[in-house]
Design a protein around this motif. Structure first.
Motif, PDB file in Angstrom:
ATOM      1  N   LYS A   7       0.844  -1.195   0.000  1.00  0.00           N
ATOM      2  CA  LYS A   7       0.000   0.000   0.000  1.00  0.00           C
ATOM      3  C   LYS A   7       0.881   1.248   0.000  1.00  0.00           C
ATOM      4  O   LYS A   7       1.725   1.414   0.885  1.00  0.00           O
ATOM      5  N   VAL A   8       0.688   2.097  -0.993  1.00  0.00           N
ATOM      6  CA  VAL A   8       1.528   3.276  -1.190  1.00  0.00           C
ATOM      7  C   VAL A   8       0.686   4.537  -1.141  1.00  0.00           C
ATOM      8  O   VAL A   8      -0.388   4.606  -1.755  1.00  0.00           O
ATOM      9  N   LEU A  10       0.924   8.221  -2.383  1.00  0.00           N
ATOM     10  CA  LEU A  10       1.670   9.074  -3.319  1.00  0.00           C
ATOM     11  C   LEU A  10       1.223  10.518  -3.144  1.00  0.00           C
ATOM     12  O   LEU A  10       0.041  10.836  -3.290  1.00  0.00           O
ATOM     13  N   PHE A  32       3.712   1.905 -10.887  1.00  0.00           N
ATOM     14  CA  PHE A  32       3.439   1.231  -9.621  1.00  0.00           C
ATOM     15  C   PHE A  32       2.368   0.154  -9.794  1.00  0.00           C
ATOM     16  O   PHE A  32       2.495  -0.962  -9.275  1.00  0.00           O
ATOM     17  N   SER A  33       1.302   0.489 -10.516  1.00  0.00           N
ATOM     18  CA  SER A  33       0.175  -0.441 -10.642  1.00  0.00           C
ATOM     19  C   SER A  33       0.573  -1.711 -11.397  1.00  0.00           C
ATOM     20  O   SER A  33       0.027  -2.791 -11.140  1.00  0.00           O
ATOM     21  N   TYR A  37       1.466  -2.828  -6.781  1.00  0.00           N
ATOM     22  CA  TYR A  37       1.298  -1.855  -5.708  1.00  0.00           C
ATOM     23  C   TYR A  37      -0.142  -1.343  -5.719  1.00  0.00           C
ATOM     24  O   TYR A  37      -0.741  -1.165  -6.784  1.00  0.00           O
ATOM     25  N   PHE A  39      -2.255   1.908  -4.458  1.00  0.00           N
ATOM     26  CA  PHE A  39      -1.862   3.269  -4.087  1.00  0.00           C
ATOM     27  C   PHE A  39      -3.061   4.199  -3.991  1.00  0.00           C
ATOM     28  O   PHE A  39      -4.129   3.961  -4.550  1.00  0.00           O
ATOM     29  N   LYS A  61      -0.246   2.295   5.636  1.00  0.00           N
ATOM     30  CA  LYS A  61       0.470   2.230   4.364  1.00  0.00           C
ATOM     31  C   LYS A  61       1.854   1.606   4.582  1.00  0.00           C
ATOM     32  O   LYS A  61       2.415   1.635   5.685  1.00  0.00           O
TER      33      LYS A  61
END
Length: 318
Positions: A7-8, A10, A32-33, A37, A39, A61
């Motif tokens: 979990k990010v 941004l 990222f996806s 990840y 996000f 996160k």
């Protein structure tokens, strides 16, 4: 069985560095996806917003990624320091100067910076506590420091780092030296200074450079640079010394310390990581060793075994 996605959080400053952050957001999210990840994206709208975004959305996160300049990173770190569990910080530098990114060897190329974050490599990094506020790499006063926060975003977007230099030269004409008493590990210095900074970086304001052998990013010490009162007739010679990194211990003083107290009979304007830090008579600074984990490549400026480093501590270097 599918692996659990990381979990990010941004955080994007859409105004940083000729609006590079805004244009890059889709590319960052896409990268990222595609690499498992999960996000959430938040854009900053005002000063201090990144700190609040971390406080309100950071818990739970695995990582917070800051896309902006050194000021946005400052705010992000301030938010992380208030979390119950300090999650690692990734930095995608899109500001006008990016002194800290250069020190960390994080490239300005957005794709390359994102790859470093996704590699999972982190380093423990020392930050500073300035009275009751954290800063990531520099606190400074005197010449050229006001230009870092007084330069308009329009000028920064159009001219980049040159905008700071232009405003700094205009500021120089009206600059008055600051009388300051500095107490540090093992000593006291008191005099009139044209510039002063305490930092954890190989570059300050893109002007003052330090030898990489004199700077370690997680040894519990920051570097102090002090320039005594400059007269117009000596200014060219002083500039030459700065360019050549001739810190002679007399006119230009370079030392290392784990804490410092800066005192002045009058209020002095400070800059923290390029943003206005307030006008104060007393600033007490402590180095917080290995306070945050930064996503960054392998770098000799990070000591892996501090006990065996054998580095000198405070003292004037010539």
């Amino acid at each position: 069985m599918e692996s659990e996605k990381k979990k990010v959080l941004l955080i994007v400053n859409p105004c940083a560095g000729r609006t590079k952050s805004r244009a890059a957001t889709f590319d960052i999210v896409d990268k990222f996806s595609k690499n498992d990840y999960e996000f959430s994206v938040h854009t900053t709208t005002c000063q201090g917003d990144a700190t609040n975004i971390v406080k309100n959305n950071g818990e739970g996160k695995d990582l917070v990624v800051c896309c902006g300049g050194d000021g946005t990173l400052n705010e992000t770190i301030n938010g992380v320091m208030d979390m119950l569990r300090r999650i690692p910080v990734g930095y995608i530098p899109t500001g006008s100067t990016n002194d800290l990114a250069a020190t960390l060897k994080i490239p300005r190329d957005i794709g390359a910076a994102t790859d470093i974050i996704m590699s999972g490599n982190t380093n423990s990094y020392d930050i500073g506590l300035f009275n009751n506020r954290y800063f990531s790499y520099v606190a400074s006063f005197g010449a050229f420091t006001r230009s870092s926060y007084a330069t308009s975003q329009k000028m920064k977007n159009r001219f980049g780092h040159a905008a700071y230099i232009f405003n700094g030269l205009k500021e120089w004409k009206n600059m008055k030296p600051v009388h300051m008493r500095i107490e540090y590990d093992g000593g006291v210095i008191e005099d009139d200074f044209s510039f002063g900074a305490i930092s954890n970086s190989t570059s300050v304001a893109g002007i003052f450079k330090f030898n990489v052998n004199d700077v370690k990013l997680n040894d519990g010490y920051f570097e102090i640079l002090l320039v005594r009162k400059i007269r117009p007739i000596t200014a060219p010679a002083m500039l030459g010394k700065v360019i050549r990194q001739e810190y002679d211990g007399k006119q230009i003083i370079f030392l290392r310390t784990s804490k410092a107290k800066f005192s002045s009979p009058e209020e002095v304007a400070w800059t923290l990581d390029g943003e206005y830090g307030g006008a104060l008579k007393v600033a007490i600074i402590h180095v917080l060793s290995k306070a945050v984990e930064l996503c960054s490549p392998e770098n000799p400026l990070f000591e892996k075994d501090i006990a065996d480093a054998g580095l000198p501590v405070a003292g004037v270097k010539g």
